[in-house]
Enzyme design. Sequence first.
Site, PDB file in Angstrom:
ATOM      1  N   ALA A  50      -6.285   5.268   5.933  1.00  0.00           N
ATOM      2  CA  ALA A  50      -6.730   5.261   7.343  1.00  0.00           C
ATOM      3  C   ALA A  50      -6.012   4.179   8.161  1.00  0.00           C
ATOM      4  O   ALA A  50      -5.724   3.120   7.612  1.00  0.00           O
ATOM      5  CB  ALA A  50      -8.233   5.026   7.390  1.00  0.00           C
ATOM      6  N   GLY A  54      -4.261   6.821   9.201  1.00  0.00           N
ATOM      7  CA  GLY A  54      -3.633   8.079   8.827  1.00  0.00           C
ATOM      8  C   GLY A  54      -2.249   8.375   9.378  1.00  0.00           C
ATOM      9  O   GLY A  54      -1.762   9.496   9.255  1.00  0.00           O
ATOM     10  N   LYS A  80       0.603   7.334   8.239  1.00  0.00           N
ATOM     11  CA  LYS A  80       1.538   7.667   7.149  1.00  0.00           C
ATOM     12  C   LYS A  80       1.117   8.969   6.470  1.00  0.00           C
ATOM     13  O   LYS A  80       1.952   9.718   5.979  1.00  0.00           O
ATOM     14  CB  LYS A  80       1.631   6.509   6.153  1.00  0.00           C
ATOM     15  N   ASP A 132      -0.386   1.673   0.711  1.00  0.00           N
ATOM     16  CA  ASP A 132      -0.212   0.802   1.878  1.00  0.00           C
ATOM     17  C   ASP A 132      -1.480  -0.053   1.994  1.00  0.00           C
ATOM     18  O   ASP A 132      -2.229   0.065   2.963  1.00  0.00           O
ATOM     19  CB  ASP A 132      -0.002   1.689   3.119  1.00  0.00           C
ATOM     20  N   CYS A 173       2.741  -4.751   5.761  1.00  0.00           N
ATOM     21  CA  CYS A 173       3.254  -5.234   7.047  1.00  0.00           C
ATOM     22  C   CYS A 173       3.142  -6.754   7.019  1.00  0.00           C
ATOM     23  O   CYS A 173       2.666  -7.375   7.957  1.00  0.00           O
ATOM     24  CB  CYS A 173       2.531  -4.610   8.230  1.00  0.00           C
TER      25      CYS A 173
HETATM   26  N1  SAM Z   1      -1.737   3.577   5.730  1.00  0.00           N
HETATM   27  C1  SAM Z   1      -2.497   3.381   6.956  1.00  0.00           C
HETATM   28  C2  SAM Z   1      -1.704   3.965   8.119  1.00  0.00           C
HETATM   29  O1  SAM Z   1      -0.475   3.971   8.065  1.00  0.00           O
HETATM   30  O2  SAM Z   1      -2.301   4.454   9.081  1.00  0.00           O
HETATM   31  C3  SAM Z   1      -2.888   1.932   7.139  1.00  0.00           C
HETATM   32  C4  SAM Z   1      -3.626   1.350   5.949  1.00  0.00           C
HETATM   33  S1  SAM Z   1      -4.287  -0.247   6.167  1.00  0.00           S
HETATM   34  C5  SAM Z   1      -2.910  -1.273   5.987  1.00  0.00           C
HETATM   35  C6  SAM Z   1      -5.153  -0.501   4.659  1.00  0.00           C
HETATM   36  C7  SAM Z   1      -6.358   0.397   4.452  1.00  0.00           C
HETATM   37  O3  SAM Z   1      -6.777   0.253   3.090  1.00  0.00           O
HETATM   38  C8  SAM Z   1      -7.590   0.064   5.291  1.00  0.00           C
HETATM   39  O4  SAM Z   1      -7.928   1.190   6.058  1.00  0.00           O
HETATM   40  C9  SAM Z   1      -8.684  -0.231   4.257  1.00  0.00           C
HETATM   41  O5  SAM Z   1      -9.953   0.266   4.642  1.00  0.00           O
HETATM   42  C10 SAM Z   1      -8.169   0.503   3.045  1.00  0.00           C
HETATM   43  N2  SAM Z   1      -8.640   0.041   1.721  1.00  0.00           N
HETATM   44  C11 SAM Z   1      -8.861  -1.221   1.299  1.00  0.00           C
HETATM   45  N3  SAM Z   1      -9.248  -1.221   0.001  1.00  0.00           N
HETATM   46  C12 SAM Z   1      -9.237   0.075  -0.416  1.00  0.00           C
HETATM   47  C13 SAM Z   1      -9.530   0.727  -1.641  1.00  0.00           C
HETATM   48  N4  SAM Z   1      -9.907   0.043  -2.722  1.00  0.00           N
HETATM   49  N5  SAM Z   1      -9.412   2.076  -1.703  1.00  0.00           N
HETATM   50  C14 SAM Z   1      -9.031   2.781  -0.613  1.00  0.00           C
HETATM   51  N6  SAM Z   1      -8.758   2.211   0.584  1.00  0.00           N
HETATM   52  C15 SAM Z   1      -8.851   0.879   0.680  1.00  0.00           C
END
Ligand code: SAM
Length: 325
Positions: free
Chosen positions: A109, A111, A113, A178, A244
């Site tokens: 999220a 989303g 990517k 990510d 990032c």
């Molecule tokens: N990839 C996304 C995009 O490009 O739109 C951005 C991702 S953001 C850097 C990191 C995400 O990892 C956050 O939304 C967070 O809620 C989620 N997150 C953290 N720990 C997690 C876990 N154990 N399992 C799944 N998601 C996790």
Amino acid sequence: SQKVKDAVLIPRYARINEHKITIGKAIKSFKSEGYTLVDCPEDFRELGLKDFCVDRHLPDMLVFHQKTDFHAHPFYLNGNMILQDKASCFPAHVCQPTKGAHAIDACAAPGNKTSHLSALMKNTGKIWAFDLDSRRLDLLKKLTYKAGCKNINPVHGSFLETDPNDEQFAEVEYLLLDPSCSGSGIISRLDHLVDDDDEKEKNGKDADGKTQKERLQNLADFQISIIEHALKFPKAKRVVYSTCSIHPEENEHVVKTILKRHPDFKLATRESVLPTWNRRGIPEEINGNKDLAECVVRTVPAEDLTNGFFVACFIRKSPNEQGAK
Ligand code: SAM
């Protein structure tokens, strides 16, 4: 500060969503609005107010003058284009999922990517998009719906709690990771970094009472756990890791740890990791190994005019290579 001034000069990047419109039609439409297609300049700061170009590294990306505001543009509102920083489009390109493949976006999220993976897969195959945060996952559902994605299965929960041997994941070959990071490469936060540094010098600790070193170590431990979980998927073929962050602790050092602990995996070489992008990893941060540093990608905001980013791709060694280790 200089960093903040540079931030103002970041161009307007627009990823064309090929679920909805081809790059050719998008170009035609922008021309009819009065924009002029030019050859991609070496330095995007040379783009005129009404100029645009096709990015030299990413074929689905158009680049406009930094003052271009597209937030009310029909292409943005209808999902034809996604306003996404250039560097954050690197991971899906490096992942290279094929048509019909099964993929996982582990920390997905909101989303951006995920929808990029979906576009590269031409809406075929299947993408499981995990996120721990339900509100952010709701946003992912909205954004991927608006982008016309039909191959995404959003899952609320921790990626770390999925069973890699679950039958449904038996064909998963592509994993995009990510995970949460310090965000130290995000342009809008760089000015805080400058202030923070002064603050840190005063007391050496953040608001939560941790030193920066401790905070980065905690993040790196989490990032390593996400990668290690991904490597357990039996058919994992390309596992792309991105942050990032500009800190080696979350980047080269994480890669170094994974390679040491998982001799059955290696880094994909430059050939398949944005070969034309010249800024690679920092050799001194990865055992002084220039070959390994060449395999990974970095971006530096002030020089590349993108957010600060890091991308690495792990691939499974062939049985021969594993035998020779
Ligand atoms: N990839 C996304 C995009 O490009 O739109 C951005 C991702 S953001 C850097 C990191 C995400 O990892 C956050 O939304 C967070 O809620 C989620 N997150 C953290 N720990 C997690 C876990 N154990 N399992 C799944 N998601 C996790």
